[in-house]
Design a protein around this motif. Sequence first.
Motif, PDB file in Angstrom:
ATOM      1  N   GLY A  53      -9.131  -5.563   7.043  1.00 29.72           N
ATOM      2  CA  GLY A  53      -8.331  -5.445   5.834  1.00 29.72           C
ATOM      3  C   GLY A  53      -6.924  -5.945   6.105  1.00 29.72           C
ATOM      4  O   GLY A  53      -6.032  -5.169   6.422  1.00 29.72           O
ATOM      5  N   ASP A 102      -7.343  -2.966  13.759  1.00 29.82           N
ATOM      6  CA  ASP A 102      -6.218  -2.582  12.908  1.00 29.82           C
ATOM      7  C   ASP A 102      -6.753  -2.411  11.487  1.00 29.82           C
ATOM      8  O   ASP A 102      -6.827  -3.360  10.714  1.00 29.82           O
ATOM      9  CB  ASP A 102      -5.108  -3.641  12.973  1.00 29.82           C
ATOM     10  CG  ASP A 102      -3.876  -3.217  12.174  1.00 29.82           C
ATOM     11  OD1 ASP A 102      -3.909  -2.131  11.549  1.00 29.82           O
ATOM     12  OD2 ASP A 102      -2.873  -3.963  12.177  1.00 29.82           O
ATOM     13  N   SER A 162       3.542  -6.259  12.703  1.00 25.78           N
ATOM     14  CA  SER A 162       3.934  -5.181  13.625  1.00 25.78           C
ATOM     15  C   SER A 162       3.481  -5.510  15.049  1.00 25.78           C
ATOM     16  O   SER A 162       4.049  -5.002  16.015  1.00 25.78           O
ATOM     17  CB  SER A 162       3.349  -3.836  13.180  1.00 25.78           C
ATOM     18  OG  SER A 162       1.951  -3.911  13.065  1.00 25.78           O
ATOM     19  N   GLY A 189       3.162   6.062  11.602  1.00 26.28           N
ATOM     20  CA  GLY A 189       2.585   5.047  10.721  1.00 26.28           C
ATOM     21  C   GLY A 189       1.742   4.075  11.528  1.00 26.28           C
ATOM     22  O   GLY A 189       1.463   4.308  12.717  1.00 26.28           O
ATOM     23  N   GLY A 190       1.389   2.969  10.879  1.00 21.55           N
ATOM     24  CA  GLY A 190       0.519   1.998  11.513  1.00 21.55           C
ATOM     25  C   GLY A 190       1.179   1.257  12.668  1.00 21.55           C
ATOM     26  O   GLY A 190       0.516   0.921  13.647  1.00 21.55           O
ATOM     27  N   SER A 191       2.475   1.016  12.550  1.00 23.05           N
ATOM     28  CA  SER A 191       3.146   0.272  13.628  1.00 23.05           C
ATOM     29  C   SER A 191       3.096   1.049  14.931  1.00 23.05           C
ATOM     30  O   SER A 191       2.813   0.482  15.991  1.00 23.05           O
ATOM     31  CB  SER A 191       4.608   0.011  13.259  1.00 23.05           C
ATOM     32  OG  SER A 191       4.668  -0.754  12.100  1.00 23.05           O
ATOM     33  N   PHE A 201       0.833  -1.209   0.000  1.00 18.65           N
ATOM     34  CA  PHE A 201       0.000   0.000   0.000  1.00 18.65           C
ATOM     35  C   PHE A 201       0.862   1.251   0.000  1.00 18.65           C
ATOM     36  O   PHE A 201       0.996   1.937   1.013  1.00 18.65           O
ATOM     37  CB  PHE A 201      -0.956  -0.023   1.187  1.00 18.65           C
ATOM     38  CG  PHE A 201      -1.771  -1.269   1.213  1.00 18.65           C
ATOM     39  CD1 PHE A 201      -2.827  -1.430   0.332  1.00 18.65           C
ATOM     40  CD2 PHE A 201      -1.466  -2.295   2.080  1.00 18.65           C
ATOM     41  CE1 PHE A 201      -3.559  -2.589   0.318  1.00 18.65           C
ATOM     42  CE2 PHE A 201      -2.201  -3.461   2.081  1.00 18.65           C
ATOM     43  CZ  PHE A 201      -3.244  -3.609   1.196  1.00 18.65           C
ATOM     44  N   ASP A 249      -4.012   4.410   8.566  1.00 16.22           N
ATOM     45  CA  ASP A 249      -2.738   4.867   7.999  1.00 16.22           C
ATOM     46  C   ASP A 249      -2.968   5.771   6.790  1.00 16.22           C
ATOM     47  O   ASP A 249      -3.064   5.276   5.664  1.00 16.22           O
ATOM     48  CB  ASP A 249      -1.949   3.621   7.530  1.00 16.22           C
ATOM     49  CG  ASP A 249      -0.624   3.459   8.230  1.00 16.22           C
ATOM     50  OD1 ASP A 249      -0.250   4.328   9.026  1.00 16.22           O
ATOM     51  OD2 ASP A 249       0.053   2.441   7.957  1.00 16.22           O
ATOM     52  N   HIS A 257      -0.932   7.349   5.150  1.00 13.53           N
ATOM     53  CA  HIS A 257       0.088   7.182   4.113  1.00 13.53           C
ATOM     54  C   HIS A 257      -0.140   5.917   3.282  1.00 13.53           C
ATOM     55  O   HIS A 257       0.623   5.630   2.368  1.00 13.53           O
ATOM     56  CB  HIS A 257       1.519   7.291   4.659  1.00 13.53           C
ATOM     57  CG  HIS A 257       1.989   6.184   5.556  1.00 13.53           C
ATOM     58  ND1 HIS A 257       3.068   6.336   6.383  1.00 13.53           N
ATOM     59  CD2 HIS A 257       1.551   4.921   5.760  1.00 13.53           C
ATOM     60  CE1 HIS A 257       3.268   5.216   7.046  1.00 13.53           C
ATOM     61  NE2 HIS A 257       2.372   4.343   6.687  1.00 13.53           N
ATOM     62  N   LYS A 258      -1.191   5.202   3.581  1.00  8.32           N
ATOM     63  CA  LYS A 258      -1.577   4.119   2.692  1.00  8.32           C
ATOM     64  C   LYS A 258      -2.702   4.605   1.783  1.00  8.32           C
ATOM     65  O   LYS A 258      -2.445   5.267   0.804  1.00  8.32           O
ATOM     66  CB  LYS A 258      -1.945   2.879   3.490  1.00  8.32           C
ATOM     67  CG  LYS A 258      -0.677   2.230   4.068  1.00  8.32           C
ATOM     68  CD  LYS A 258      -0.937   0.958   4.775  1.00  8.32           C
ATOM     69  CE  LYS A 258       0.367   0.301   5.209  1.00  8.32           C
ATOM     70  NZ  LYS A 258       0.102  -0.683   6.256  1.00  8.32           N
ATOM     71  N   ASN A 300      -0.415   0.952  16.270  1.00  3.62           N
ATOM     72  CA  ASN A 300      -0.714  -0.337  16.895  1.00  3.62           C
ATOM     73  C   ASN A 300      -0.054  -0.451  18.269  1.00  3.62           C
ATOM     74  O   ASN A 300      -0.681  -0.903  19.229  1.00  3.62           O
ATOM     75  CB  ASN A 300      -0.244  -1.483  15.992  1.00  3.62           C
ATOM     76  CG  ASN A 300      -1.201  -1.727  14.829  1.00  3.62           C
ATOM     77  OD1 ASN A 300      -2.302  -1.182  14.800  1.00  3.62           O
ATOM     78  ND2 ASN A 300      -0.776  -2.534  13.865  1.00  3.62           N
ATOM     79  N   ALA A 347      -5.445  -0.331   9.250  1.00  4.93           N
ATOM     80  CA  ALA A 347      -4.383   0.546   8.744  1.00  4.93           C
ATOM     81  C   ALA A 347      -4.661   1.012   7.322  1.00  4.93           C
ATOM     82  O   ALA A 347      -4.660   2.200   7.049  1.00  4.93           O
ATOM     83  CB  ALA A 347      -3.029  -0.153   8.840  1.00  4.93           C
ATOM     84  N   TRP A 348      -4.912   0.076   6.405  1.00  3.25           N
ATOM     85  CA  TRP A 348      -5.148   0.558   5.040  1.00  3.25           C
ATOM     86  C   TRP A 348      -6.631   0.595   4.700  1.00  3.25           C
ATOM     87  O   TRP A 348      -7.136   1.569   4.164  1.00  3.25           O
ATOM     88  CB  TRP A 348      -4.339  -0.237   4.021  1.00  3.25           C
ATOM     89  CG  TRP A 348      -4.786  -1.648   3.763  1.00  3.25           C
ATOM     90  CD1 TRP A 348      -4.372  -2.775   4.432  1.00  3.25           C
ATOM     91  CD2 TRP A 348      -5.726  -2.090   2.782  1.00  3.25           C
ATOM     92  NE1 TRP A 348      -5.007  -3.885   3.926  1.00  3.25           N
ATOM     93  CE2 TRP A 348      -5.834  -3.491   2.901  1.00  3.25           C
ATOM     94  CE3 TRP A 348      -6.472  -1.437   1.807  1.00  3.25           C
ATOM     95  CZ2 TRP A 348      -6.667  -4.254   2.090  1.00  3.25           C
ATOM     96  CZ3 TRP A 348      -7.313  -2.194   0.994  1.00  3.25           C
ATOM     97  CH2 TRP A 348      -7.397  -3.596   1.150  1.00  3.25           C
ATOM     98  N   THR A 396      -3.197  -7.239   5.459  1.00  2.78           N
ATOM     99  CA  THR A 396      -2.232  -6.741   4.490  1.00  2.78           C
ATOM    100  C   THR A 396      -2.034  -7.736   3.355  1.00  2.78           C
ATOM    101  O   THR A 396      -1.953  -7.366   2.192  1.00  2.78           O
ATOM    102  CB  THR A 396      -0.892  -6.499   5.208  1.00  2.78           C
ATOM    103  OG1 THR A 396      -1.191  -5.925   6.480  1.00  2.78           O
ATOM    104  CG2 THR A 396      -0.006  -5.553   4.429  1.00  2.78           C
ATOM    105  N   HIS A 452      -1.171  -8.307  11.084  1.00  4.73           N
ATOM    106  CA  HIS A 452       0.114  -7.729  10.670  1.00  4.73           C
ATOM    107  C   HIS A 452       1.225  -8.037  11.676  1.00  4.73           C
ATOM    108  O   HIS A 452       1.009  -8.057  12.889  1.00  4.73           O
ATOM    109  CB  HIS A 452      -0.039  -6.212  10.536  1.00  4.73           C
ATOM    110  CG  HIS A 452       1.087  -5.555   9.809  1.00  4.73           C
ATOM    111  ND1 HIS A 452       2.207  -5.068  10.445  1.00  4.73           N
ATOM    112  CD2 HIS A 452       1.267  -5.328   8.491  1.00  4.73           C
ATOM    113  CE1 HIS A 452       3.021  -4.549   9.537  1.00  4.73           C
ATOM    114  NE2 HIS A 452       2.478  -4.687   8.344  1.00  4.73           N
TER     115      HIS A 452
HETATM  116  C1  LIG Z   1       0.833  -1.506   6.865  1.00  5.09           C
HETATM  117  C2  LIG Z   1       0.123  -2.102   7.999  1.00  5.09           C
HETATM  118  C3  LIG Z   1       0.600  -1.931   9.308  1.00  5.09           C
HETATM  119  C4  LIG Z   1       1.903  -1.225   9.604  1.00  5.09           C
HETATM  120  O1  LIG Z   1       1.823   0.139   9.255  1.00  5.09           O
HETATM  121  P1  LIG Z   1       3.139   0.991   8.922  1.00  5.09           P
HETATM  122  O2  LIG Z   1       2.557   2.297   8.515  1.00  5.09           O
HETATM  123  O3  LIG Z   1       3.828   0.274   7.801  1.00  5.09           O
HETATM  124  O4  LIG Z   1       3.945   1.055  10.149  1.00  5.09           O
HETATM  125  C5  LIG Z   1      -0.142  -2.470  10.337  1.00  5.09           C
HETATM  126  N1  LIG Z   1      -1.288  -3.132  10.109  1.00  5.09           N
HETATM  127  C6  LIG Z   1      -1.776  -3.326   8.859  1.00  5.09           C
HETATM  128  C7  LIG Z   1      -3.062  -4.090   8.665  1.00  5.09           C
HETATM  129  C8  LIG Z   1      -1.086  -2.814   7.755  1.00  5.09           C
HETATM  130  O5  LIG Z   1      -1.578  -3.001   6.519  1.00  5.09           O
END
Ligand SMILES: *Cc1c(COP(=O)(O)O)cnc(C)c1O
Length: 493
Positions: free
Chosen positions: A250, A277, A197, A154-156, A94, A306, A308-309, A159, A279-280, A252, A195
């Motif tokens: 969703g 979670d 992370s 970001g997502g990490s 993403f 996220d 940025h995704k 989380n 994220a995207w 990854t 994920h």
């Molecule tokens: C990408 C993603 C993450 C991690 O996010 P980053 O922005 O790469 O740190 C966590 N959970 C899911 C579901 C993701 O797709």
Amino acid sequence: MEAQTPPPGATALDLDAPTRRRLWEEVTDVLEGHRNDIAHRRIAPDSPPERVRQRFDRLDALAPMTPDAALRFVAEGLSEDQLHAAHPRYFGLFVPAPSDIGVIADALASGFNPQLASWGHAPFGVEAEQWVVRTLGTRLGYPVGEIEGTITSGGSEANLTGLLAALYHTWPDALTEGLQAVPRRPSIYLSVDAHDSWRKAARVSGLGESSLRWVPCDDRPRMDIEALRRCLAEDRRCGWTPFLVIATVGSTASGGVDPLPAIADVARRQGLWLHADAAWAGAAALTTRHREAVIGLPLSDSLTLDPHKWLSSPMGAGVYLSRRVGALRSAFSTTPRYLPAGPSDDPVTEPYQESLQWSRRFNGLKILMTLITAGWAGIEDAIHGNFVLADRLRRLLPDRGWRVLNRTPLPVVCFRDGRGNDARCAEEIVAAVNRQGLSWVSLARMPDGTAAIRACVANHRTTRHDVDILLHELDTARESARGPTGAVRGGRE
Ligand SMILES: *Cc1c(COP(=O)(O)O)cnc(C)c1O
């Protein structure tokens, strides 16, 4: 290499006004050139590590170069030795093309360089990020006026923030006493498609990876709710103390959407914190046409989104959102000796008191500028376009002898050659497509451990024509992966 002499009266860190203007113009040319050329470039250049490192042999901090030379050096390196994820036929992870206004916002954030640790240093910046938090939180369905959150890298980080918020909300004494204030074997539940992370979050928190209890998925794949119930009951019998459930909205790898309403019901009955979670795929919940694909987000205690995704922010921009107001402050507040208290008559958000970060870049600005210029309608158009293109891919693949392996409404398609079932063949096909340089797909591992070709559509500049080229590339790569007899090389089913 051109030699550098600082202009009179200035330090080497300052450029004179004409040079600054010239460099800004050149930066504009470089970025415009990149944006316009990208669709004609090889997506993944051949960048052997040794050759890339050799670029840096020319550099010497004892013999500085001119800013013009430095700009040329960097522009060349980034154009030639970078995987161009903004390419419209990058169907990989993403990493969509960044929104134009987001790139401009990032330049503004650097130029003004506000310190967003504290409200007193950045009233506009802190309130702007709070606006982003409220605007996204409300649109996602959290109750108005009961939303807190923080912009993350970001997502990490989002989380990890969720894990820590849940941990310290459940056992406040752990803030001072550490994990010895926590009952024996605290445990976290997540699907096998979640994920990775979360592994890092478990390590960083001191809980360790064994606290993560991976719940099996059904064949879509998404968390099997009966398996979650069984896992919780079994763990409680064996002395674990569940405190957190993670719903992946969703995934990854395969776009699996865990059944949030059912998970929320389990979490509520058992008194567990529920983190989504998203994220995207959370971005789909911001639309009117596709929010059904990710229902239930408002049932979570906290969530990860996220920008940025799928909101096309430049990196890095993540968001942690929660309807448990006060949990962030409980987990992260401190009383440092050198920061002035904010105005006491009108309480304000002090980001350093409510997040993992201290000094803080104004990452919320690119989210804000994208939201206020594209509007919900503009964001919806971009996301809807991706849904339509992925549906086309999903529809056309089986006609051409491919077998789709995942079932999700989201724009991620995992598939293999329908005539063989060989994982090695998937690997070969991915490598062949990516080597051609015209399209880029990734290799995913399905929850059953087998490899699949994975294509996701997340770039707002991807067109129907791009999807058709990908289909053609895939067919060609499959032909070369199959031997002349038509049998799959490598042979195993
Ligand atoms: C990408 C993603 C993450 C991690 O996010 P980053 O922005 O790469 O740190 C966590 N959970 C899911 C579901 C993701 O797709």
